[in-house]
Design a protein around this motif. Structure first.
Motif, PDB file in Angstrom:
ATOM      1  N   ALA A 140       0.830  -1.210   0.000  1.00  0.00           N
ATOM      2  CA  ALA A 140       0.000   0.000   0.000  1.00  0.00           C
ATOM      3  C   ALA A 140       0.863   1.258   0.000  1.00  0.00           C
ATOM      4  CB  ALA A 140      -0.931  -0.005   1.209  1.00  0.00           C
ATOM      5  N   GLY A 141       1.876   1.254   0.884  1.00  0.00           N
ATOM      6  CA  GLY A 141       2.748   2.420   0.960  1.00  0.00           C
ATOM      7  C   GLY A 141       3.658   2.560  -0.235  1.00  0.00           C
ATOM      8  N   THR A 142       3.917   1.454  -0.923  1.00  0.00           N
ATOM      9  CA  THR A 142       4.775   1.493  -2.103  1.00  0.00           C
ATOM     10  C   THR A 142       4.032   2.014  -3.322  1.00  0.00           C
ATOM     11  OG1 THR A 142       6.127  -0.352  -1.306  1.00  0.00           O
ATOM     12  CG2 THR A 142       6.189   0.104  -3.669  1.00  0.00           C
ATOM     13  N   PHE A 143       2.859   1.453  -3.585  1.00  0.00           N
ATOM     14  CA  PHE A 143       2.148   1.778  -4.822  1.00  0.00           C
ATOM     15  C   PHE A 143       1.155   2.938  -4.667  1.00  0.00           C
ATOM     16  CE2 PHE A 143       3.476  -2.668  -5.246  1.00  0.00           C
ATOM     17  CZ  PHE A 143       4.180  -2.579  -6.438  1.00  0.00           C
ATOM     18  N   TYR A 144       0.748   3.229  -3.431  1.00  0.00           N
ATOM     19  CA  TYR A 144      -0.201   4.327  -3.202  1.00  0.00           C
ATOM     20  C   TYR A 144       0.391   5.398  -2.288  1.00  0.00           C
ATOM     21  CZ  TYR A 144      -3.794   1.544  -5.457  1.00  0.00           C
ATOM     22  OH  TYR A 144      -4.526   0.831  -6.377  1.00  0.00           O
ATOM     23  N   ARG A 145       1.709   5.506  -2.313  1.00  0.00           N
ATOM     24  CA  ARG A 145       2.387   6.442  -1.406  1.00  0.00           C
ATOM     25  C   ARG A 145       1.869   7.867  -1.563  1.00  0.00           C
ATOM     26  NH1 ARG A 145       8.839   6.313  -1.005  1.00  0.00           N
ATOM     27  NH2 ARG A 145       8.219   4.148  -0.848  1.00  0.00           N
ATOM     28  N   PHE A 146       1.603   8.276  -2.780  1.00  0.00           N
ATOM     29  CA  PHE A 146       1.194   9.658  -3.029  1.00  0.00           C
ATOM     30  C   PHE A 146      -0.243   9.784  -3.526  1.00  0.00           C
ATOM     31  CE2 PHE A 146       5.811   9.622  -3.505  1.00  0.00           C
ATOM     32  CZ  PHE A 146       6.187  10.684  -2.696  1.00  0.00           C
ATOM     33  N   SER A 147      -0.925   8.678  -3.792  1.00  0.00           N
ATOM     34  CA  SER A 147      -2.164   8.793  -4.564  1.00  0.00           C
ATOM     35  C   SER A 147      -3.384   8.107  -3.974  1.00  0.00           C
ATOM     36  CB  SER A 147      -1.924   8.226  -5.973  1.00  0.00           C
ATOM     37  OG  SER A 147      -1.611   6.836  -5.908  1.00  0.00           O
ATOM     38  N   LEU A 148      -3.328   7.642  -2.729  1.00  0.00           N
ATOM     39  CA  LEU A 148      -4.452   6.884  -2.181  1.00  0.00           C
ATOM     40  C   LEU A 148      -5.783   7.649  -2.224  1.00  0.00           C
ATOM     41  CD1 LEU A 148      -5.545   4.338  -0.822  1.00  0.00           C
ATOM     42  CD2 LEU A 148      -4.903   5.339   1.390  1.00  0.00           C
ATOM     43  N   PRO A 149      -5.872   8.897  -1.730  1.00  0.00           N
ATOM     44  CA  PRO A 149      -7.170   9.575  -1.742  1.00  0.00           C
ATOM     45  C   PRO A 149      -7.770   9.753  -3.138  1.00  0.00           C
ATOM     46  CG  PRO A 149      -5.693  10.672  -0.214  1.00  0.00           C
ATOM     47  CD  PRO A 149      -4.864   9.682  -0.995  1.00  0.00           C
ATOM     48  N   ALA A 150      -6.920   9.850  -4.168  1.00  0.00           N
ATOM     49  CA  ALA A 150      -7.407  10.060  -5.532  1.00  0.00           C
ATOM     50  C   ALA A 150      -7.611   8.746  -6.280  1.00  0.00           C
ATOM     51  CB  ALA A 150      -6.422  10.940  -6.302  1.00  0.00           C
ATOM     52  N   SER A 151      -7.363   7.608  -5.631  1.00  0.00           N
ATOM     53  CA  SER A 151      -7.460   6.309  -6.288  1.00  0.00           C
ATOM     54  C   SER A 151      -8.869   5.744  -6.179  1.00  0.00           C
ATOM     55  CB  SER A 151      -6.473   5.329  -5.655  1.00  0.00           C
ATOM     56  OG  SER A 151      -6.914   4.969  -4.342  1.00  0.00           O
ATOM     57  N   PHE A 152      -9.081   4.603  -6.806  1.00  0.00           N
ATOM     58  CA  PHE A 152     -10.354   3.902  -6.649  1.00  0.00           C
ATOM     59  C   PHE A 152     -10.553   3.446  -5.206  1.00  0.00           C
ATOM     60  CE2 PHE A 152      -9.996   2.854 -11.343  1.00  0.00           C
ATOM     61  CZ  PHE A 152     -11.064   3.660 -11.711  1.00  0.00           C
ATOM     62  N   LEU A 153      -9.454   3.137  -4.508  1.00  0.00           N
ATOM     63  CA  LEU A 153      -9.549   2.684  -3.121  1.00  0.00           C
ATOM     64  C   LEU A 153     -10.012   3.807  -2.205  1.00  0.00           C
ATOM     65  CD1 LEU A 153      -6.230   0.623  -2.825  1.00  0.00           C
ATOM     66  CD2 LEU A 153      -8.522  -0.242  -3.300  1.00  0.00           C
ATOM     67  N   ARG A 154      -9.395   4.948  -2.348  1.00  0.00           N
ATOM     68  CA  ARG A 154      -9.636   6.176  -1.585  1.00  0.00           C
ATOM     69  C   ARG A 154      -9.327   6.041  -0.101  1.00  0.00           C
ATOM     70  NH1 ARG A 154     -14.777  10.376  -1.773  1.00  0.00           N
ATOM     71  NH2 ARG A 154     -13.698  12.031  -0.642  1.00  0.00           N
ATOM     72  N   ARG A 155      -9.916   5.059   0.565  1.00  0.00           N
ATOM     73  CA  ARG A 155      -9.611   4.836   1.975  1.00  0.00           C
ATOM     74  C   ARG A 155      -9.981   3.404   2.357  1.00  0.00           C
ATOM     75  NH1 ARG A 155     -10.772   7.320   6.223  1.00  0.00           N
ATOM     76  NH2 ARG A 155     -10.733   5.342   7.315  1.00  0.00           N
ATOM     77  N   LYS A 156      -9.471   2.961   3.491  1.00  0.00           N
ATOM     78  CA  LYS A 156      -9.840   1.661   4.025  1.00  0.00           C
ATOM     79  C   LYS A 156     -11.278   1.710   4.497  1.00  0.00           C
ATOM     80  CE  LYS A 156      -8.421  -1.784   7.476  1.00  0.00           C
ATOM     81  NZ  LYS A 156      -7.461  -2.089   8.561  1.00  0.00           N
ATOM     82  N   ARG A 157     -12.023   0.680   4.189  1.00  0.00           N
ATOM     83  CA  ARG A 157     -13.417   0.640   4.598  1.00  0.00           C
ATOM     84  C   ARG A 157     -13.515   0.565   6.118  1.00  0.00           C
ATOM     85  NH1 ARG A 157     -16.907  -3.596   1.154  1.00  0.00           N
ATOM     86  NH2 ARG A 157     -18.521  -2.534   2.363  1.00  0.00           N
TER      87      ARG A 157
END
Length: 338
Positions: free
Chosen positions: A320-337
């Motif tokens: 998670a920290g490797t591939f979504y280090r900068f982009s988690l909020p803007a991704s399809f995941l957005r946040r942990k449920r």
């Protein structure tokens, strides 16, 4: 990139255009890159009237509120939106500004503060104020939005459960990527605003090419790349003349936009992805995962067993920290449920 003429601010014929800078949830590196304009900062000061820059100049919220709507030509907002106060300020600045520029990776995609979306606010407060070994907090005090003190009331802004990229809170006109954006891109953006030479709204003000297209090691990347072992940078003496992926090091260059000058790569470190994806890619993390999956194993050899796959993937210590280090909020995941 097609250019659509915008309003031209000619300082010889009219008052200097007003420009603002604001800082939300970020480390402050984007503010530093403005200072890193060096002597060009004097050109900026001569061409524009800075009406808000809290980190450097003594302006107050009331100064912004007193401006007419649209009075600010462009506001550069760095940082993700984490607090209620930040949401209030960016909405105020949107109202007062002709253009809003998401300035840096945190405003652009959510950035490293966005990794907080893997936890809840309560879990973060529990860890930070009660569980960290260096914390001395015998009463277990945690921040509250209102506290009565000596007959008065102190307030703190609301700490949101979810970190948001800037355009998830207000409409954004342009994006300057990077952690932080390099000074040349900042100067180019300012010049384009002053000359009225901006591209279509919504554009990222950086080349629409991947890091691999401009990487100084591009010629060393094998035509048929395969990875038999995943290593972390501290585990291997990195060859400065070879593709990182060929050395088993996860490099997000194939999934990341260029324009940074390959700063990390030239410092002999793999790309971490701070410039975000190229146009047309919605989820940078998924793009990076897809890239890695496509080069695991050795082409032409027998299919890997499940145990071999698991052993290989164990080298990705923090996916998670490797591939979504900068982009988690803007991704399809957005946040942990929750």
């Amino acid at each position: 990139m097609a250019v659509r003429p915008q309003k031209c601010y000619n300082t010889r014929l009219m008052a200097k255009p007003k420009v603002a800078f604001y800082w939300c949830a970020s480390c402050g590196g984007c503010e530093e890159t403005v200072v890193d304009l060096n002597e060009d900062l004097l050109k900026v000061a001569d061409a524009v009237d800075v009406v808000l820059w809290p980190v450097a100049l003594d302006f107050k919220r009331k100064n912004v509120e007193a401006l007419r709507d649209g009075a600010i030509a462009a506001t550069f907002i760095n940082g993700a939106v984490r607090l209620g106060e930040q949401e209030e300020m960016v909405k105020l600045l949107r109202k007062k500004s002709g253009l809003i520029v998401a300035f840096g990776a945190c405003a652009h995609l959510g950035g490293i503060p966005g990794l907080g979306n893997f936890w809840t606010r309560d879990a973060i407060f529990q860890r930070v104020y009660k569980e960290v070994p260096t914390v001395e907090n015998p009463r277990g005090t945690i921040p509250r939005e209102t506290t009565s003190v000596d007959g008065g009331e102190l307030t703190l802004p609301e700490f949101y459960d979810t970190v948001k990229a800037l355009d998830q809170t207000i409409p954004v006109d342009y994006y300057l990527p990077g952690c932080p954006p390099p000074p040349d891109l900042v100067m180019n953006a300012l010049s384009a605003i002053l000359k009225g030479e901006l591209p279509e709204k919504g554009a990222v003000l950086a080349p629409d090419k991947s890091q691999c297209d401009t990487c100084p090691r591009a010629e060393t990347k094998p035509e048929k790349l395969s990875i038999k072992q995943i290593r972390r940078p501290y585990e291997v003496k990195i060859d400065p003349g070879k593709c990182f992926l060929e050395q088993g090091l996860i490099c997000l260059g194939p999934a990341t936009r260029s324009g940074c000058g390959e700063t990390c790569i030239r410092a002999n470190m793999p790309c971490r992805g701070c410039f975000g994806p190229v146009d047309g890619v919605i989820d940078q993390g998924a793009k990076g995962l897809s890239m890695l999956a496509s080069v695991l194993g050795v082409e032409g050899e027998e299919e890997m067993t499940e145990e071999e796959v698991e052993k290989l993937l164990a080298g990705v210590v923090d996916p998670a920290g490797t591939f979504y280090r900068f982009s988690l909020p803007a991704s399809f995941l957005r946040r942990k449920r929750k």
